[in-house]
Design an enzyme around this catalytic site. Structure first.
Site, PDB file in Angstrom:
ATOM      1  N   ASP A 142      51.643  29.483  30.170  1.00 35.65           N
ATOM      2  CA  ASP A 142      51.063  30.538  29.335  1.00 35.65           C
ATOM      3  C   ASP A 142      49.751  30.024  28.745  1.00 35.65           C
ATOM      4  OD1 ASP A 142      50.415  32.135  26.978  1.00 35.65           O
ATOM      5  OD2 ASP A 142      52.307  33.143  27.397  1.00 35.65           O
ATOM      6  N   ASP A 196      49.287  30.345  24.869  1.00 36.70           N
ATOM      7  CA  ASP A 196      50.149  29.418  24.118  1.00 36.70           C
ATOM      8  C   ASP A 196      49.639  27.987  24.228  1.00 36.70           C
ATOM      9  OD1 ASP A 196      51.720  31.482  23.313  1.00 36.70           O
ATOM     10  OD2 ASP A 196      53.415  31.024  24.631  1.00 36.70           O
ATOM     11  N   THR A 207      57.739  45.405  30.660  1.00 34.11           N
ATOM     12  CA  THR A 207      57.061  46.204  31.698  1.00 34.11           C
ATOM     13  C   THR A 207      55.891  45.451  32.327  1.00 34.11           C
ATOM     14  OG1 THR A 207      55.479  47.144  30.143  1.00 34.11           O
ATOM     15  CG2 THR A 207      57.566  48.314  30.398  1.00 34.11           C
ATOM     16  N   ARG A 239      50.417  41.605  27.114  1.00 35.62           N
ATOM     17  CA  ARG A 239      51.335  42.203  28.094  1.00 35.62           C
ATOM     18  C   ARG A 239      52.663  42.500  27.433  1.00 35.62           C
ATOM     19  NH1 ARG A 239      51.811  38.956  33.643  1.00 35.62           N
ATOM     20  NH2 ARG A 239      52.803  37.426  32.310  1.00 35.62           N
TER      21      ARG A 239
HETATM   22  C1  PRP Z   1      47.694  36.725  29.520  1.00 34.28           C
HETATM   23  C2  PRP Z   1      46.344  36.399  30.107  1.00 34.28           C
HETATM   24  C3  PRP Z   1      45.894  37.720  30.657  1.00 34.28           C
HETATM   25  C4  PRP Z   1      47.195  38.362  31.084  1.00 34.28           C
HETATM   26  C5  PRP Z   1      47.278  38.296  32.575  1.00 34.28           C
HETATM   27  O1  PRP Z   1      47.578  37.333  28.295  1.00 34.28           O
HETATM   28  O2  PRP Z   1      45.451  35.841  29.198  1.00 34.28           O
HETATM   29  O3  PRP Z   1      45.203  38.524  29.720  1.00 34.28           O
HETATM   30  O4  PRP Z   1      48.251  37.605  30.490  1.00 34.28           O
HETATM   31  O5  PRP Z   1      48.403  38.944  33.042  1.00 34.28           O
HETATM   32  P1  PRP Z   1      48.318  40.261  33.941  1.00 34.28           P
HETATM   33  O6  PRP Z   1      47.318  39.981  35.005  1.00 34.28           O
HETATM   34  O7  PRP Z   1      49.719  40.377  34.476  1.00 34.28           O
HETATM   35  O8  PRP Z   1      47.964  41.409  33.075  1.00 34.28           O
HETATM   36  P2  PRP Z   1      48.862  37.640  27.371  1.00 34.28           P
HETATM   37  O9  PRP Z   1      49.327  39.033  27.590  1.00 34.28           O
HETATM   38  O10 PRP Z   1      49.878  36.554  27.554  1.00 34.28           O
HETATM   39  O11 PRP Z   1      48.265  37.610  25.912  1.00 34.28           O
HETATM   40  P3  PRP Z   1      47.734  36.363  25.058  1.00 34.28           P
HETATM   41  O12 PRP Z   1      46.503  35.838  25.762  1.00 34.28           O
HETATM   42  O13 PRP Z   1      47.420  36.974  23.742  1.00 34.28           O
HETATM   43  O14 PRP Z   1      48.816  35.342  24.988  1.00 34.28           O
HETATM   44  N1  URA Z   2      49.509  34.939  31.571  1.00 36.42           N
HETATM   45  C1  URA Z   2      49.502  33.588  31.470  1.00 36.42           C
HETATM   46  O1  URA Z   2      49.063  33.049  30.439  1.00 36.42           O
HETATM   47  N2  URA Z   2      49.997  32.872  32.479  1.00 36.42           N
HETATM   48  C2  URA Z   2      50.459  33.419  33.596  1.00 36.42           C
HETATM   49  O2  URA Z   2      50.895  32.681  34.516  1.00 36.42           O
HETATM   50  C3  URA Z   2      50.473  34.819  33.711  1.00 36.42           C
HETATM   51  C4  URA Z   2      49.971  35.555  32.675  1.00 36.42           C
END
Ligand code: PRP
Ligand code: URA
Length: 208
Positions: free
Chosen positions: A200, A203, A108, A104
């Site tokens: 997260d 993380d 945005t 993400r």
């Molecule tokens: C997180 C999660 C989803 C997304 C959800 O990924 O694993 O893919 O956010 O958010 P949304 O419904 O608002 O799109 P992130 O973008 O943090 O990437 P990562 O798993 O690589 O940390």
């Molecule tokens: N992605 C995450 O990992 N946690 C949240 O709460 C939202 C998006």
């Protein structure tokens, strides 16, 4: 008609979700809990897989029987979706595995695509999209679009936590996709995090 939302509220799943939410749970344990939760949820998630009715001979007589007759594809949205794969593949070791890299944009909140690799025969498969967090729904909507563009026809989403807004967005964009979650949380904060959520997921899973 909008895709069905299934809340997997079995006590064993809720027990693991409680520990996943707990901020004191360390990455090693978090990883294990996510695998176990996916393992338990997979039984419900795969309820719609195609089967074939047949007869088998028991030592006593013939009996009607049912076999799974459709390949299963598990597609992880990187990174955090990887945490669900291990549990699903313990139930279905022969599952085809796909990867969709999305992150993400922090301002945005729109998904940015960086990698796609999917099974060749995804059109024949019962496809489980694995992403533990359904927040705004932007990532899942994009991932489902990628799957459909590649030919996937039967898709379900397996998540741990969903916000209502994310569910609504999927139901509007992809009404044919059923959603399986362990819980639905009420709100998103200003940064797009699910509240109360679990933080997260990527993380916590990878100790970043
Ligand atoms: C997180 C999660 C989803 C997304 C959800 O990924 O694993 O893919 O956010 O958010 P949304 O419904 O608002 O799109 P992130 O973008 O943090 O990437 P990562 O798993 O690589 O940390
Ligand atoms: N992605 C995450 O990992 N946690 C949240 O709460 C939202 C998006």
């Amino acid at each position: 008609m909008a895709g069905k939302v299934n809340v997997c509220d079995h006590p064993l799943i809720q027990d693991k979700l409680a520990a996943l939410r707990d901020k004191h749970t360390r990455p090693q344990e978090f990883r294990h809990l996510m695998e176990e939760t996916a393992f338990l949820m997979t039984y419900e998630v795969l309820r719609g897989v195609r089967t074939r009715k047949t007869m088998v001979q028991t030592p006593l007589r013939s009996a009607s029987a049912e076999f799974v007759a459709q390949p299963v594809a598990a597609v992880a949205v990187l990174r955090a979706g990887l945490g669900l794969l291990a549990g699903l593949t313990r139930v279905v070791p022969e599952a085809r595995i796909g990867h969709i890299g999305l992150y993400r944009n922090e301002e945005t909140l729109n998904p940015v695509r960086y990698y796609v690799r999917l099974p060749k025969d995804i059109g024949e498969c019962f496809t489980v999209l694995c992403d533990p967090m359904l927040a705004t729904g932007g990532s899942a909507v994009e991932a489902i679009h990628i799957l459909k563009t590649d030919g996937a026809r039967q898709i379900v989403l397996m998540s741990l936590l969903a916000a209502r807004s994310g569910i609504k967005r999927i139901q509007e964009a992809h009404p044919d996709v059923s959603i399986f979650v362990a819980a639905i949380d009420p709100i998103l904060n200003k940064s797009g995090y699910i509240v109360p959520g679990l933080g997260d997921a990527g993380d916590r899973l990878f100790a970043t």
